[in-house]
Each structure stands twice: as C-alpha cells, then as structure tokens.
Motif scaffolding. Structure first.
Motif, PDB file in Angstrom:
ATOM      1  N   LEU A 175       3.580  -9.685  15.087  1.00 50.73           N
ATOM      2  CA  LEU A 175       2.172  -9.570  14.667  1.00 50.73           C
ATOM      3  C   LEU A 175       1.655  -8.141  14.879  1.00 50.73           C
ATOM      4  CD1 LEU A 175       0.658 -12.943  15.956  1.00 50.73           C
ATOM      5  CD2 LEU A 175       0.889 -12.227  13.574  1.00 50.73           C
ATOM      6  N   LEU A 176       2.091  -7.506  15.966  1.00 54.07           N
ATOM      7  CA  LEU A 176       1.651  -6.123  16.215  1.00 54.07           C
ATOM      8  C   LEU A 176       2.220  -5.176  15.158  1.00 54.07           C
ATOM      9  CD1 LEU A 176       1.766  -5.498  20.075  1.00 54.07           C
ATOM     10  CD2 LEU A 176      -0.100  -6.312  18.691  1.00 54.07           C
ATOM     11  N   ILE A 177       3.473  -5.404  14.759  1.00 56.41           N
ATOM     12  CA  ILE A 177       4.066  -4.563  13.705  1.00 56.41           C
ATOM     13  C   ILE A 177       3.227  -4.698  12.434  1.00 56.41           C
ATOM     14  CG2 ILE A 177       6.069  -4.322  12.163  1.00 56.41           C
ATOM     15  CD1 ILE A 177       7.799  -5.250  14.628  1.00 56.41           C
ATOM     16  N   ARG A 178       2.808  -5.911  12.155  1.00 63.97           N
ATOM     17  CA  ARG A 178       1.982  -6.148  10.971  1.00 63.97           C
ATOM     18  C   ARG A 178       0.610  -5.470  11.119  1.00 63.97           C
ATOM     19  NH1 ARG A 178       0.372 -11.925   8.328  1.00 63.97           N
ATOM     20  NH2 ARG A 178      -0.770 -12.194  10.256  1.00 63.97           N
ATOM     21  N   GLY A 179      -0.013  -5.653  12.294  1.00 66.12           N
ATOM     22  CA  GLY A 179      -1.333  -5.052  12.514  1.00 66.12           C
ATOM     23  C   GLY A 179      -1.296  -3.531  12.440  1.00 66.12           C
ATOM     24  N   LEU A 180      -0.247  -2.969  13.017  1.00 65.80           N
ATOM     25  CA  LEU A 180      -0.121  -1.505  13.104  1.00 65.80           C
ATOM     26  C   LEU A 180      -0.128  -0.838  11.719  1.00 65.80           C
ATOM     27  CD1 LEU A 180       0.197   0.383  15.523  1.00 65.80           C
ATOM     28  CD2 LEU A 180       2.676   0.131  15.333  1.00 65.80           C
ATOM     29  N   LYS A 181       0.370  -1.573  10.717  1.00 66.66           N
ATOM     30  CA  LYS A 181       0.465  -0.976   9.376  1.00 66.66           C
ATOM     31  C   LYS A 181      -0.889  -0.495   8.855  1.00 66.66           C
ATOM     32  CE  LYS A 181       4.448  -3.545   7.669  1.00 66.66           C
ATOM     33  NZ  LYS A 181       4.960  -4.505   6.703  1.00 66.66           N
ATOM     34  N   THR A 182      -1.962  -1.159   9.276  1.00 65.53           N
ATOM     35  CA  THR A 182      -3.280  -0.786   8.755  1.00 65.53           C
ATOM     36  C   THR A 182      -4.107  -0.005   9.780  1.00 65.53           C
ATOM     37  OG1 THR A 182      -4.077  -2.966   9.454  1.00 65.53           O
ATOM     38  CG2 THR A 182      -3.431  -2.732   7.131  1.00 65.53           C
ATOM     39  N   LEU A 183      -3.485   0.412  10.884  1.00 63.88           N
ATOM     40  CA  LEU A 183      -4.260   1.113  11.928  1.00 63.88           C
ATOM     41  C   LEU A 183      -5.047   2.304  11.370  1.00 63.88           C
ATOM     42  CD1 LEU A 183      -4.854   1.306  15.091  1.00 63.88           C
ATOM     43  CD2 LEU A 183      -3.093   3.049  15.091  1.00 63.88           C
ATOM     44  N   PRO A 184      -4.406   3.225  10.622  1.00 62.42           N
ATOM     45  CA  PRO A 184      -5.188   4.386  10.161  1.00 62.42           C
ATOM     46  C   PRO A 184      -6.399   4.001   9.310  1.00 62.42           C
ATOM     47  CG  PRO A 184      -2.839   4.806   9.928  1.00 62.42           C
ATOM     48  CD  PRO A 184      -2.982   3.357  10.275  1.00 62.42           C
ATOM     49  N   ILE A 185      -6.206   3.087   8.369  1.00 64.27           N
ATOM     50  CA  ILE A 185      -7.370   2.776   7.512  1.00 64.27           C
ATOM     51  C   ILE A 185      -8.409   1.971   8.278  1.00 64.27           C
ATOM     52  CG2 ILE A 185      -6.278   3.028   5.247  1.00 64.27           C
ATOM     53  CD1 ILE A 185      -5.955   0.034   5.125  1.00 64.27           C
ATOM     54  N   ARG A 186      -7.946   1.142   9.229  1.00 67.49           N
ATOM     55  CA  ARG A 186      -8.929   0.409  10.037  1.00 67.49           C
ATOM     56  C   ARG A 186      -9.752   1.380  10.878  1.00 67.49           C
ATOM     57  NH1 ARG A 186      -6.685  -2.327  13.832  1.00 67.49           N
ATOM     58  NH2 ARG A 186      -4.474  -2.206  13.356  1.00 67.49           N
ATOM     59  N   MET A 187      -9.078   2.354  11.508  1.00 68.24           N
ATOM     60  CA  MET A 187      -9.807   3.288  12.386  1.00 68.24           C
ATOM     61  C   MET A 187     -10.838   4.089  11.593  1.00 68.24           C
ATOM     62  SD  MET A 187      -8.715   2.348  15.215  1.00 68.24           S
ATOM     63  CE  MET A 187      -9.833   3.344  16.188  1.00 68.24           C
ATOM     64  N   GLU A 188     -10.491   4.397  10.339  1.00 65.33           N
ATOM     65  CA  GLU A 188     -11.455   5.149   9.526  1.00 65.33           C
ATOM     66  C   GLU A 188     -12.680   4.293   9.222  1.00 65.33           C
ATOM     67  OE1 GLU A 188      -9.162   6.939   6.350  1.00 65.33           O
ATOM     68  OE2 GLU A 188      -8.127   8.179   7.847  1.00 65.33           O
ATOM     69  N   ARG A 189     -12.449   3.003   8.917  1.00 67.70           N
ATOM     70  CA  ARG A 189     -13.592   2.129   8.619  1.00 67.70           C
ATOM     71  C   ARG A 189     -14.402   1.832   9.889  1.00 67.70           C
ATOM     72  NH1 ARG A 189     -15.969  -2.207   5.600  1.00 67.70           N
ATOM     73  NH2 ARG A 189     -15.089  -1.497   3.654  1.00 67.70           N
ATOM     74  N   HIS A 190     -13.697   1.579  11.020  1.00 65.63           N
ATOM     75  CA  HIS A 190     -14.431   1.353  12.278  1.00 65.63           C
ATOM     76  C   HIS A 190     -15.356   2.542  12.530  1.00 65.63           C
ATOM     77  CE1 HIS A 190     -12.426  -2.250  13.750  1.00 65.63           C
ATOM     78  NE2 HIS A 190     -11.227  -1.705  13.693  1.00 65.63           N
TER      79      HIS A 190
END
Ligand SMILES: Cc1ncc(COP(=O)(O)O)c(C=O)c1O
Length: 395
Positions: free
Chosen positions: A252-267
């Motif tokens: 699940l973390l491998i899956r979550g990590l894939k969107t880390l950059p775009i999530r951090m930009e939106r956060h």
C-alpha cells in the motif's frame, strides 16, 4: 538513462522495479508470505551462514518490503532504508541503535508526544538523558552540548507549533562534536525536505502520514546515509525487537508513494488558500506556517524546504472551550489526530496529541489551550473554506 538521473516524480513510480522479472506485472507484486522454502538443506545452511544471498524469513526480508525500502532510500538520497510497523518503531530503533546507558540526547524544542514518552522510558530505565532546546542558530546548539551527548534528534517543522529547526546549523555543530543527527521528516515528506542532503545521518518518517497519504496504514521508515550501518540495524535491532512492516502495508505504501509529489503540491496550494482565508477572520489570533512571511523562521524555511506543506496551526481567540466549540461545528473537516491524508483533519493538541506532555513543558513548547492544528487534505479549497466559515459564524 540511468535510474540515478531520474527525477523524483519518476523515482516514486519506477525506481528499483523490473517488470520482466515478474511476468510483466505492471505493479509491484505483493509477496504475502512469512517464509521461503530452500531447494535443499545445504542451501538453508548457506543462507543462514551468509555464504549465499537470498531470503530466509519475512522478518529478515521480503521482496515487496525491499522494493519499498530501496525506493525510499532513492527518494531521500540515502544509502539504505528500513521499513517498520509504525513510525514509533522507526523512532525507537534508531534511538536504541545510537545510545547506551548514561548517554545524552539533545532534542528540538518540541517532538511528537510518543517520542517524548519513549525518551522518558529511556531516562528512567537506562539513565539516558534528554533535553529540549531551540535550534535556530549554531550558538544555541553549541551551548547545550555535554560530554555525554551522542546525538541530536530533531523534528522540523515541529509538531504542532510549526517552529523550525535550522538543519544546516545542527549538522555543522554535530560535525564539530562528532555527534549523529536524526531528523523526523514526517511533516515535510522527502518531497519538500531532504535532511540527508544537508548532512544528517538518519531521516525517519511516520509513513502513516504523507508517504502513504490515504489514511489506511500505520507504518514507519528509517533512511540512513551509511549502507553498512543500515544493514547492522536490520540484522540486530530490527530483527530482534521485531517491529517490522507487513508485506501488504508495504505494498500500500508503494502505491501511495507514487502520488506523493502531486499530493504534496495540492496539500500546499490548498494550505495557502486556507491561510489567506484564516487571515481574514477576526476569531483567529495567530497563524503558524513555515512559508508565511511573518513566520519567525521564514528564512530557514526557504533555505531547507521546497514549499510550506499541508500543515497549519493557528490560535483561536478565547481558550479551550472556544477551540472545542469550533471543532464541534465543523462538518466536512474531520476531528482526528494523524495528518497527511486526502481528508482534511483537525485536532486540539493540548487535549489530544500532546495531552501526555506535562502542562509546564507543553506551554514551554508553545502548545496553548487555544492552539488548533489543521492537516489540509486534497478536497477543493472552496469547500474547506465554506466549512471553516460556517464553523466560525454559527456560534
Ligand atoms: C512527527 C511524528 N513522528 C512520529 C509519529 C509516530 O508515528 P506512528 O503513529 O506511525 O507510530 C507521529 C505520529 O503522529 C508523528 O506525527
């Protein structure tokens, strides 16, 4: 193109994975297994003696977990990583690794409540002392070093006051005194801050937060700048204390990590919009956000963080009762501890995450009864602003 030259947005999607070794499976396979069969007894002996590389038992290594670890090491620019069953298991592993009875740990002024609890246990049982100081200049840190000090343990931004630690100053002093530096990077994520690049020895995460990002896993990660030392921790403290992650949670973390950059930009962009709104409200007293120009350590934030991130703390006029009523009037925004999820979460540190910290120390850390912490999620900012507005207005 070698993997080393890839951008981090690409690393989080591809690093370390060769689909041709896994029947072409696009996504990393989940090895949901506790053990591995040997071809024969001799091979078992060779694996145990170290004469042959290979898997033995999932507490010592699992392919899904290993992929997560190598991807995190690449992302944090480290030489090795270990995944744990919780952020606290990562915190305790590194502190046990670095200290022995009689040592001293110098901490930033404010750390996560359970890390505070762990240091209390270490002091009581092993006489390992700790102290909390501001760490914005080299002088402040230099003054606090004792002969027994072995490591500097910091969080930055500090939970929940958003006070910053000057990582470059910490590293400079640590190098002069031969001390190890550990940074809890949970609040920033590797996308916004890379302490190992500045010279820290270890970075850790409550991967429960931004690394996973979906509020469905408790996990921890420790990344180090020395591959041999990380292997030593793997085969000693991690193996023998046993706080490992499950393969499914690693997946699940491998899956979550894939969107880390775009999530951090939106956060971050949502947080900026919410701050602009909070600044218009008479009910709000102070706002604490690293990239706010009024933040006392704004220059430090600019030097070591790519952006301000998704966490905002603010004080509401009045005290505990006003804070409580405000929280209770929210509807879209959920009252919950934790952070870094898609859902916007709000909490009252004095009575929740930091309620176990004695009042005097809590106030010294700046955690007053009117302080509220907001973990800004991924919803549309206008909907979040509407929820905050109705909670301010429906008194
Ligand atoms: C900054 C920080 N470090 C460590 C932890 C501990 O992580 P976990 O809850 O995954 O054990 C937390 C949890 O909230 C945290 O906020």
């Amino acid at each position: 193109m070698t993997e080393k030259s890839l951008h981090e947005d690409t690393i989080v999607v591809h690093d370390g994975y060769d689909a041709s070794l896994h029947h072409g499976s696009l996504t990393v396979p989940l090895y949901q297994t506790s053990t591995y069969s040997f071809e024969n007894a001799e091979q078992g002996e060779r694996r145990f003696s170290g004469d042959e590389d290979g898997l033995i038992y999932s507490r010592l290594g699992n392919p899904t977990v290993q992929l997560l670890e190598s991807r995190m090491a690449a992302l944090e620019k480290g030489q090795g990583a270990l995944a744990f069953g919780s952020g606290m298991a990562a915190v305790s592993a590194v502190l046990v690794h670095l200290t022995k009875a009689g040592d001293d740990v110098l901490c930033s002024r404010g750390i996560y409540g359970c890390t505070f609890g762990l240091l209390g246990i270490m002091e009581e049982k092993y006489k390992i002392t700790h102290r909390f100081i501001r760490m914005t200049t080299e002088e402040e840190i230099e003054r606090a070093i004792k002969p027994e000090t072995v490591c500097i343990y910091v969080e930055t931004p500090i939970n929940p006051t958003m006070e910053l630690v000057n990582l470059q100053a910490v590293v400079n002093v640590a190098k002069r005194h031969n001390l190890r530096v550990v940074v809890d990077n949970t609040f920033s994520s590797p996308y916004l801050q890379k302490p190992l690049e500045i010279g820290a020895d270890f970075v850790l995460h409550s991967a429960t937060k931004y690394i996973n990002g979906h509020g469905d896993v408790i996990a921890g990660l420790l990344v180090g700048n020395d591959a041999d030392e990380m292997q030593t921790i793997r085969m000693s403290i991690q193996k023998d204390y046993g706080g490992i992650i499950s393969p499914f949670d690693a997946w699940l973390l491998i899956r979550g990590l894939k969107t880390l950059p775009i999530r951090m930009e939106r956060h971050t962009s949502n947080a900026e919009k919410l701050i602009a709104f909070l600044k218009t409200r008479a009910e709000v007293d102070q706002i604490f956000y690293p990239y706010d120009e009024n933040h006392p350590e704004y220059a430090i934030a600019k030097a070591q963080m790519r952006a301000g991130g998704g966490l905002i703390s603010f004080t509401i006029k009045g005290g505990k009762e006003q804070a409580r009523q405000f929280l209770n009037r929210l509807s879209l925004i959920k009252i919950a501890v934790s952070l870094g999820d898609a859902e916007t979460l709000i909490q009252h540190p004095a009575t929740m995450t930091h309620s176990s910290v004695p009042e005097e120390e809590r106030l010294q850390m700046g955690i007053t009864d009117s302080l509220i912490r907001l973990s800004v999620g991924l919803e549309h900012a206008d909907d979040l602003i509407a929820d905050l507005a109705q909670a301010f207005e429906n008194k």
